[in-house]
Design an enzyme around this catalytic site. Structure first.
Site, PDB file in Angstrom:
ATOM      1  CD  GLU A  37      -1.675  -2.312   1.731  1.00  0.00           C
ATOM      2  OE1 GLU A  37      -2.670  -3.341   1.444  1.00  0.00           O
ATOM      3  OE2 GLU A  37      -0.611  -2.606   1.854  1.00  0.00           O
ATOM      4  CG  ASP A  65      -6.750  -1.441   4.491  1.00  0.00           C
ATOM      5  OD1 ASP A  65      -5.881  -1.985   3.778  1.00  0.00           O
ATOM      6  OD2 ASP A  65      -7.841  -0.894   4.050  1.00  0.00           O
TER       7      ASP A  65
END
Length: 346
Positions: free
Chosen positions: A137, A145
């Site tokens: 990410e 997440d």
């Protein structure tokens, strides 16, 4: 195979969930999360279902993440759709984490982002020689997440910090060695494993597991634990530069391609998550971050550079880790109004 993006059914005493969006590498969207949640809720108190199996159709991979284009388009406006997705996805992650019946996930192929979120909570996590695991990410201006703030800091030493910051990709020998996955099974045996699991339950998996081979990452574990133990990005950068080895300098070069904002968000997320004692607390933290980060310049720019235009030349702002202030981070991590906070399913 059905056209449904998620196929749910009971086979023997096993509740089976099959991801069925192969052209998108089973990237998760809101309806997929809702379908999985509904099935798990139906089976939770059903005495006829003793365990759950989650797998995927096709051979390209388990799940490449979430529907990033939708999230970016939503984040470019009011982020309402993105927040609705995160609410549902994180509730699914938490439901799986707390589930009273054993879950088996077969991660044959690519497993990244959202795919990690629906496999890491499983009791049995099967990798094959085709497995590629990553939390990439920081390369698109996001953060790891779906419970990354819980799972990554609990990997051995600082391997979770290294994985989260660099977005490094691992094969099964390393994922099994680190405990990311519990078993290695050759891809040619997977259908046999599924049949045996449905016949005898998740304990049958051990009868098919073999050694995953020597772990390439083992040679760098001491350096990872030493160089990534610092609590600021500036200190990690300085330690890598001072080390001066080819490996350390390669990690530094990789980090310098990532979003400085994302790097700092991720490091704080992991350090905070390491101290938390309740998975729900981590999900609430990540929900606050998710709804805010998707509206930032770096996420919009990261998606443009990596996914839309594919020029792989994002213009990060701030351009350096020194430019990301504590105040910037405080604003992203701040609590939401009480009626907007993330909550688990009742």
């Amino acid at each position: 195979m059905s056209e449904a993006e998620v196929i749910t059914r009971i086979e023997g005493s096993v509740g089976r969930i099959t991801l069925n969006r192969p052209k998108a590498l089973h990237a998760l969207n809101l309806s997929m999360c809702e379908a999985m949640t509904a099935a798990l809720m139906d089976w939770r108190d059903d005495a006829a279902v003793t365990s759950v199996l989650i797998d995927h159709s096709g051979e390209r991979g388990f799940c490449a993440g979430g529907d990033i284009r939708m999230i970016a388009e939503s984040g470019a406006t009011d982020a309402v759709e993105a927040r609705a997705f995160f609410l549902s996805e994180y509730r699914l992650n938490h439901l799986m984490f707390e589930y009273p019946k054993p879950i088996t996930a077969i991660v044959d192929g690519i497993v990244m982002g959202g795919g990690v979120g629906i496999s890491e909570p499983a009791k049995v996590r099967i990798a094959t020689e085709r497995t590629t695991y990553a939390m990439p990410e920081t390369g698109i201006g996001l953060f790891p997440d779906v419970g990354g703030g819980w799972f990554l800091p609990r990997l051995p030493g600082e391997t979770g910090t290294w994985l989260a910051l660099t977005g490094a990709r691992l094969k099964a020998a390393d994922t099994v060695a680190l405990g990311i996955h519990t078993h290695f099974v050759a891809s040619g045996e997977i259908e046999t494993v599924k049949a045996d699991l449905i016949a005898r339950g998740p304990d049958a998996v051990a009868d098919h597991a073999t050694a995953a081979g020597s772990a390439p990452l083992a040679a760098h574990r001491e350096a990872i634990d030493r160089l990534f133990a610092h609590d600021t990005l500036e200190a990690i950068f300085a330690a890598l530069e001072a080390d001066g080895s080819d490996w350390a300098l390669a990690q530094l070069a990789t980090l310098k391609t990532k979003s400085p904002q994302s790097l700092k968000v991720t490091l704080r997320q992991l350090r905070a998550g390491r101290a938390m004692t309740d998975f729900a607390e981590v999900m609430a933290m990540e929900y606050r971050l998710g709804g805010r980060v998707v509206r930032t310049h770096d996420f919009q720019e990261g998606v443009r550079a990596v996914i839309v235009d594919k020029d792989n030349s994002p213009g990060w702002s701030p351009a350096t880790v020194e430019g990301v202030t504590a105040g910037d981070l405080d604003a992203l991590f701040a609590p939401l109004p009480a009626d907007e906070e993330w909550t688990p399913l009742s």
